[in-house]
Design a protein around this motif. Structure first.
Motif, PDB file in Angstrom:
ATOM      1  N   ILE A  67     -39.960  95.762  29.258  1.00 37.86           N
ATOM      2  CA  ILE A  67     -40.302  96.843  28.329  1.00 37.86           C
ATOM      3  C   ILE A  67     -40.509  96.207  26.960  1.00 37.86           C
ATOM      4  CG2 ILE A  67     -39.481  98.941  27.191  1.00 37.86           C
ATOM      5  CD1 ILE A  67     -37.803  99.525  29.676  1.00 37.86           C
ATOM      6  N   HIS A  68     -41.558  96.607  26.257  1.00 33.78           N
ATOM      7  CA  HIS A  68     -41.844  96.045  24.938  1.00 33.78           C
ATOM      8  C   HIS A  68     -42.115  97.164  23.944  1.00 33.78           C
ATOM      9  CE1 HIS A  68     -44.488  93.499  22.105  1.00 33.78           C
ATOM     10  NE2 HIS A  68     -43.235  93.230  21.871  1.00 33.78           N
ATOM     11  N   THR A  69     -41.539  97.038  22.742  1.00 29.89           N
ATOM     12  CA  THR A  69     -41.757  98.050  21.706  1.00 29.89           C
ATOM     13  C   THR A  69     -42.716  97.526  20.635  1.00 29.89           C
ATOM     14  OG1 THR A  69     -40.011  97.384  20.169  1.00 29.89           O
ATOM     15  CG2 THR A  69     -39.353  98.763  22.037  1.00 29.89           C
ATOM     16  N   ALA A  70     -43.222  98.440  19.824  1.00 28.01           N
ATOM     17  CA  ALA A  70     -44.260  98.108  18.829  1.00 28.01           C
ATOM     18  C   ALA A  70     -45.377  97.361  19.558  1.00 28.01           C
ATOM     19  CB  ALA A  70     -43.691  97.282  17.676  1.00 28.01           C
ATOM     20  N   ALA A  71     -45.701  97.854  20.735  1.00 28.22           N
ATOM     21  CA  ALA A  71     -46.493  97.099  21.703  1.00 28.22           C
ATOM     22  C   ALA A  71     -47.978  97.013  21.372  1.00 28.22           C
ATOM     23  CB  ALA A  71     -46.299  97.702  23.104  1.00 28.22           C
ATOM     24  N   ALA A  72     -48.398  97.720  20.333  1.00 29.65           N
ATOM     25  CA  ALA A  72     -49.810  97.625  19.934  1.00 29.65           C
ATOM     26  C   ALA A  72     -50.051  96.480  18.954  1.00 29.65           C
ATOM     27  CB  ALA A  72     -50.273  98.939  19.315  1.00 29.65           C
TER      28      ALA A  72
ATOM     29  N   VAL B  96     -43.934  97.771  30.551  1.00 29.27           N
ATOM     30  CA  VAL B  96     -43.913  99.108  29.954  1.00 29.27           C
ATOM     31  C   VAL B  96     -44.073  98.941  28.447  1.00 29.27           C
ATOM     32  CG1 VAL B  96     -42.572 101.209  29.604  1.00 29.27           C
ATOM     33  CG2 VAL B  96     -42.376  99.948  31.771  1.00 29.27           C
ATOM     34  N   ASN B  97     -45.163  99.483  27.896  1.00 23.71           N
ATOM     35  CA  ASN B  97     -45.462  99.365  26.476  1.00 23.71           C
ATOM     36  C   ASN B  97     -45.036 100.632  25.752  1.00 23.71           C
ATOM     37  OD1 ASN B  97     -47.418  96.844  26.461  1.00 23.71           O
ATOM     38  ND2 ASN B  97     -48.004  98.138  28.198  1.00 23.71           N
ATOM     39  N   ILE B  98     -44.200 100.483  24.736  1.00 22.41           N
ATOM     40  CA  ILE B  98     -43.820 101.626  23.894  1.00 22.41           C
ATOM     41  C   ILE B  98     -44.535 101.490  22.558  1.00 22.41           C
ATOM     42  CG2 ILE B  98     -41.927 102.834  22.740  1.00 22.41           C
ATOM     43  CD1 ILE B  98     -40.067 101.840  24.946  1.00 22.41           C
ATOM     44  N   VAL B  99     -45.308 102.517  22.214  1.00 25.05           N
ATOM     45  CA  VAL B  99     -46.041 102.517  20.949  1.00 25.05           C
ATOM     46  C   VAL B  99     -45.673 103.774  20.174  1.00 25.05           C
ATOM     47  CG1 VAL B  99     -47.926 101.126  21.871  1.00 25.05           C
ATOM     48  CG2 VAL B  99     -48.042 103.636  22.000  1.00 25.05           C
ATOM     49  N   ARG B 100     -46.241 103.904  18.954  1.00 26.40           N
ATOM     50  CA  ARG B 100     -45.783 104.979  18.081  1.00 26.40           C
ATOM     51  C   ARG B 100     -46.845 106.017  17.740  1.00 26.40           C
ATOM     52  NH1 ARG B 100     -42.703 101.093  13.851  1.00 26.40           N
ATOM     53  NH2 ARG B 100     -44.384  99.721  14.523  1.00 26.40           N
ATOM     54  N   SER B 101     -47.997 105.981  18.453  1.00 31.29           N
ATOM     55  CA  SER B 101     -49.035 106.987  18.178  1.00 31.29           C
ATOM     56  C   SER B 101     -49.993 107.054  19.354  1.00 31.29           C
ATOM     57  CB  SER B 101     -49.810 106.634  16.906  1.00 31.29           C
ATOM     58  OG  SER B 101     -50.641 105.512  17.157  1.00 31.29           O
ATOM     59  N   ALA B 102     -50.716 108.171  19.418  1.00 32.45           N
ATOM     60  CA  ALA B 102     -51.708 108.352  20.476  1.00 32.45           C
ATOM     61  C   ALA B 102     -52.836 107.326  20.343  1.00 32.45           C
ATOM     62  CB  ALA B 102     -52.261 109.776  20.422  1.00 32.45           C
TER      63      ALA B 102
ATOM     64  N   HIS C  98     -48.751 101.016  31.841  1.00 30.42           N
ATOM     65  CA  HIS C  98     -47.726 101.936  31.333  1.00 30.42           C
ATOM     66  C   HIS C  98     -47.726 101.872  29.814  1.00 30.42           C
ATOM     67  CE1 HIS C  98     -45.937 102.379  35.344  1.00 30.42           C
ATOM     68  NE2 HIS C  98     -46.082 101.073  35.471  1.00 30.42           N
ATOM     69  N   VAL C  99     -48.183 102.922  29.166  1.00 27.97           N
ATOM     70  CA  VAL C  99     -48.136 102.984  27.704  1.00 27.97           C
ATOM     71  C   VAL C  99     -47.516 104.321  27.325  1.00 27.97           C
ATOM     72  CG1 VAL C  99     -49.384 102.613  25.564  1.00 27.97           C
ATOM     73  CG2 VAL C  99     -50.344 101.756  27.722  1.00 27.97           C
ATOM     74  N   ILE C 100     -46.428 104.279  26.558  1.00 30.09           N
ATOM     75  CA  ILE C 100     -45.661 105.490  26.258  1.00 30.09           C
ATOM     76  C   ILE C 100     -45.544 105.641  24.748  1.00 30.09           C
ATOM     77  CG2 ILE C 100     -43.515 106.724  26.718  1.00 30.09           C
ATOM     78  CD1 ILE C 100     -43.074 104.926  29.081  1.00 30.09           C
ATOM     79  N   ASP C 101     -45.796 106.850  24.297  1.00 25.03           N
ATOM     80  CA  ASP C 101     -45.797 107.159  22.865  1.00 25.03           C
ATOM     81  C   ASP C 101     -44.425 107.691  22.470  1.00 25.03           C
ATOM     82  OD1 ASP C 101     -46.180 108.088  20.325  1.00 25.03           O
ATOM     83  OD2 ASP C 101     -47.862 109.424  20.828  1.00 25.03           O
ATOM     84  N   SER C 102     -43.701 106.920  21.665  1.00 24.22           N
ATOM     85  CA  SER C 102     -42.333 107.344  21.299  1.00 24.22           C
ATOM     86  C   SER C 102     -42.333 108.540  20.355  1.00 24.22           C
ATOM     87  CB  SER C 102     -41.562 106.179  20.669  1.00 24.22           C
ATOM     88  OG  SER C 102     -42.185 105.767  19.476  1.00 24.22           O
ATOM     89  N   SER C 103     -43.484 108.900  19.821  1.00 21.85           N
ATOM     90  CA  SER C 103     -43.542 110.075  18.939  1.00 21.85           C
ATOM     91  C   SER C 103     -43.818 111.367  19.714  1.00 21.85           C
ATOM     92  CB  SER C 103     -44.616 109.877  17.864  1.00 21.85           C
ATOM     93  OG  SER C 103     -45.911 109.976  18.429  1.00 21.85           O
ATOM     94  N   ALA C 104     -44.058 111.251  21.026  1.00 19.71           N
ATOM     95  CA  ALA C 104     -44.362 112.440  21.840  1.00 19.71           C
ATOM     96  C   ALA C 104     -43.067 113.108  22.301  1.00 19.71           C
ATOM     97  CB  ALA C 104     -45.204 112.045  23.051  1.00 19.71           C
ATOM     98  N   PRO C 105     -43.070 114.418  22.482  1.00 19.29           N
ATOM     99  CA  PRO C 105     -41.831 115.126  22.854  1.00 19.29           C
ATOM    100  C   PRO C 105     -41.295 114.732  24.230  1.00 19.29           C
ATOM    101  CG  PRO C 105     -43.719 116.632  22.788  1.00 19.29           C
ATOM    102  CD  PRO C 105     -44.194 115.332  22.220  1.00 19.29           C
ATOM    103  N   ASP C 106     -42.190 114.292  25.131  1.00 32.04           N
ATOM    104  CA  ASP C 106     -41.719 113.935  26.476  1.00 32.04           C
ATOM    105  C   ASP C 106     -41.444 112.433  26.609  1.00 32.04           C
ATOM    106  OD1 ASP C 106     -44.268 112.989  26.289  1.00 32.04           O
ATOM    107  OD2 ASP C 106     -44.978 113.867  28.183  1.00 32.04           O
ATOM    108  N   PHE C 107     -41.168 111.781  25.473  1.00 33.97           N
ATOM    109  CA  PHE C 107     -40.974 110.325  25.470  1.00 33.97           C
ATOM    110  C   PHE C 107     -39.921 109.875  26.471  1.00 33.97           C
ATOM    111  CE2 PHE C 107     -38.433 106.803  23.473  1.00 33.97           C
ATOM    112  CZ  PHE C 107     -39.254 105.783  23.901  1.00 33.97           C
ATOM    113  N   MET C 108     -38.697 110.451  26.392  1.00 32.20           N
ATOM    114  CA  MET C 108     -37.616 109.975  27.268  1.00 32.20           C
ATOM    115  C   MET C 108     -37.954 110.198  28.741  1.00 32.20           C
ATOM    116  SD  MET C 108     -35.173 108.222  25.979  1.00 32.20           S
ATOM    117  CE  MET C 108     -33.783 108.260  27.121  1.00 32.20           C
ATOM    118  N   LYS C 109     -38.557 111.338  29.045  1.00 33.41           N
ATOM    119  CA  LYS C 109     -38.917 111.632  30.432  1.00 33.41           C
ATOM    120  C   LYS C 109     -39.900 110.588  30.972  1.00 33.41           C
ATOM    121  CE  LYS C 109     -41.157 115.215  33.051  1.00 33.41           C
ATOM    122  NZ  LYS C 109     -42.109 116.325  32.903  1.00 33.41           N
TER     123      LYS C 109
ATOM    124  N   THR D  97     -48.099  98.267  12.171  1.00 34.77           N
ATOM    125  CA  THR D  97     -48.853  97.753  13.305  1.00 34.77           C
ATOM    126  C   THR D  97     -50.343  97.966  13.042  1.00 34.77           C
ATOM    127  OG1 THR D  97     -47.022  98.258  14.790  1.00 34.77           O
ATOM    128  CG2 THR D  97     -49.183  97.948  15.792  1.00 34.77           C
ATOM    129  N   GLY D  98     -51.147  96.940  13.264  1.00 33.36           N
ATOM    130  CA  GLY D  98     -52.589  97.049  13.028  1.00 33.36           C
ATOM    131  C   GLY D  98     -53.002  96.598  11.635  1.00 33.36           C
TER     132      GLY D  98
END
Lengths: 364, 364
Positions: A166-171, A190-196, A209-220, A355-356
């Motif tokens: 799992i990697h964070t700030a993955a962008a 598994v990539n965790i990023v902070r925006s769509a 696997h790219v997951i947006d930590s700012s989305a409401p269903d992040f943990m799920k 990031t970016g």
């Protein structure tokens, strides 16, 4: 010649400015580069601005000064009064060489070792990475820190018996390299990023696997990705806040869902998060809701490479050279001179660690 | 017979009460004890009350009930609807034995393995610890968890190459055992306690370094103790709040003061804090002001014993038996029956996990 110096004074002030220093001389086996490009990596920023409160900075002749809060001075004690040259890595052309290194004159090389925000730098020839013919300084500037860190994550996974990452700030530049390495090596990531937008960016280069930590269903979604990949190892660039703990919680939930049954101490599967960066300098905080088989800790590139050994280190460096313009291509949003990099505007930019938004120092 | 059961219901309620269950039967190689004494250790409390908000408990017939906040139900998922017997360890007299264990009838033994808050318990004879002739049930009740944990800390230190130990909540029964073990084995020990009274208590039994975390000069004294002992390993019973991070900060400050010079990534010496308890259930929080060579993680007794191996485990158990009334003497502030232990008054008492307030369950 010019060199960027960062100094913390005894009365609690940071001075970050261009300094004039004598040009270094080459000795036997050494080469002298004219630095043509050097990135500002997150790992440079700690030395550049220390514990200073950069929001309070003011311009001075050739740079900026900013106050260091009293609470930050303890960690700075050992560097007070010392002018610290900055810049971990960079690339440039060899303009002089000592005995045994003359064949490198005129060639372009990448280096690591500090003081690269400068006009010139002398290093041991054996430690430089000879860039392929035709490679630009910009292509070679970020040869070490990000590529070897991304490769080091995968080696750590193998070394410690995990099967996915799992990697964070993955962008980030590093994150994009990791996506390509894991795709090539068949490692679930598994990539965790902070925006769509960052989700779209990583999916465009093939991330699964790219997951947006700012989305409401992040943990799920994170738990689902842990279930699918079996990830029990994470590398976190952010450090501050609750994300590292959330990752451990998601890993444990996935393990327990697979295992069934209740264990009062949680699963016996070791869940590991390494914090390798500090994009968020706030405190790390977590609820210990993931059993007793967990670990969190720092991860630093060169001590790891010592563990992997010299042969592995050489192999990884060769892979970087071979894939310089593909897997390990870096992207920069800003190009600044030595004087510009220490202007208030630029300091505010790179200090924000967005990031970016990546700065490349082009001395000339 | 009676047995204490803890049940979390699907609609978010804890029921903690005395239940009537059939008496267990002995098989070959097994013994049946009449439980005479069983301690309530901090490590029992997680199973006893789960994520329930005990401040909202009300008395019911034979026990209490209390609501479980919605946020706590995720971690409880696997135990919802299951009546969990409680009590990790205890001591009692053998009243029946299966084939091959008949010689133990009438003898007093100590056991570990759960369900000790009950009138009777059947275990494998080979797993019980035969108490010395004349030992009381109260003397034998806490033979496993605290003694083996304290011994396990010292073994972990040796196994992982550290030379001294820091311990928190050090005035506990376990902490007092650790003081005696370290004195006997020549291991430098830094004890962190939370009041001047606890400082006096530990100094009275021979502790050298005792530091009061409630005093204003706490960090200064902790750094001095780290400097003197060279401690780079800590065991933390508290878990919540900032103490684990403060310990890492103090270790790093001591290392840097010895080493001199500034390293941007901090020292290369690994600093380890193991969190083995949760006396404070608040989130763990820390500033990462201790370089990159650090680790924090869970520590659990039996997985560690597996690492040390069976011969070492047997050796440590024998040491406990030999020093039962000296090094490993436990102290109890409250003695309660099965019915009393689940009264609101007693639940409020043991749930508070106060150092120096220790409950012993005496079923009969």
């Amino acid at each position: 010649m010019r060199q960027i110096h960062s100094t913390i004074t005894a009365d609690g002030e940071l001075i970050l400015a261009v300094a004039e220093v004598p040009e270094p001389e080459v000795g036997a086996g050494e080469i002298k580069l004219r630095i043509e490009a050097a990135p500002i990596n997150p790992s440079d920023i700690g030395l550049l601005t220390g514990a200073a409160d950069v929001s309070q900075m003011v311009a001075i002749d050739g740079g900026i000064r900013a106050p260091v809060p009293a609470a930050g001075m303890r960690a700075m004690a050992a560097r007070v009064g010392h002018a610290m040259p900055c810049g971990n890595e960079g690339a440039g052309t060899v303009v002089a060489a000592g005995e045994g290194a003359e064949h490198l004159i005129g060639r372009r090389v990448a280096i690591i070792g500090g003081a690269t925000y400068a006009d010139y730098r002398v290093v041991k020839a054996a430690e430089a990475l000879l860039l392929p013919e035709g490679a630009t300084a910009e292509q070679g500037a970020s040869c070490f820190v990000n590529p070897l860190t991304a490769l080091g994550f995968v080696e750590t996974m193998r070394h410690e018996g995990h099967n996915a990452i799992i990697h964070t700030a993955a962008a980030s530049n590093l994150g994009q390299m990791l996506v390509k390495i894991c795709a090539a090596d068949g490692v679930p990531l598994v990539n965790i990023v902070r925006s769509a937008e960052q989700v779209a960016l990583l999916e465009a280069i093939g991330a699964t696997h790219v997951i947006d930590s700012s989305a409401p269903d992040f943990m799920k979604k994170l738990i689902a990705a842990c279930t699918e990949t079996g990830a029990t190892l994470a590398f976190d660039a952010i450090g501050g806040g609750g994300l590292a703990g959330q990752i451990l919680t998601a890993m444990e939930a996935a393990i327990n869902a697979r295992a069934g049954g209740y264990s009062r101490y949680g699963s016996e599967v070791l869940k590991q998060v390494y914090i390798y960066g500090g994009l968020d300098m706030a405190p790390t905080t977590f609820n210990r809701g993931f059993g007793m088989a967990w670990a969190m800790g720092g991860w630093l590139l060169f001590p790891r490479m010592k563990i992997f050994g010299n042969a592995k280190f050489a192999e990884l460096k060769q892979r970087v050279a071979n894939e310089l313009t593909t897997t390990f291509a870096s992207h920069y949003s800003h190009r600044v001179s030595l004087a510009q990099m220490v202007s208030p505007e630029a300091v505010a930019g790179w200090q924000a660690r967005r990031t970016g938004q990546k700065y490349l120092v082009v001395p000339d």
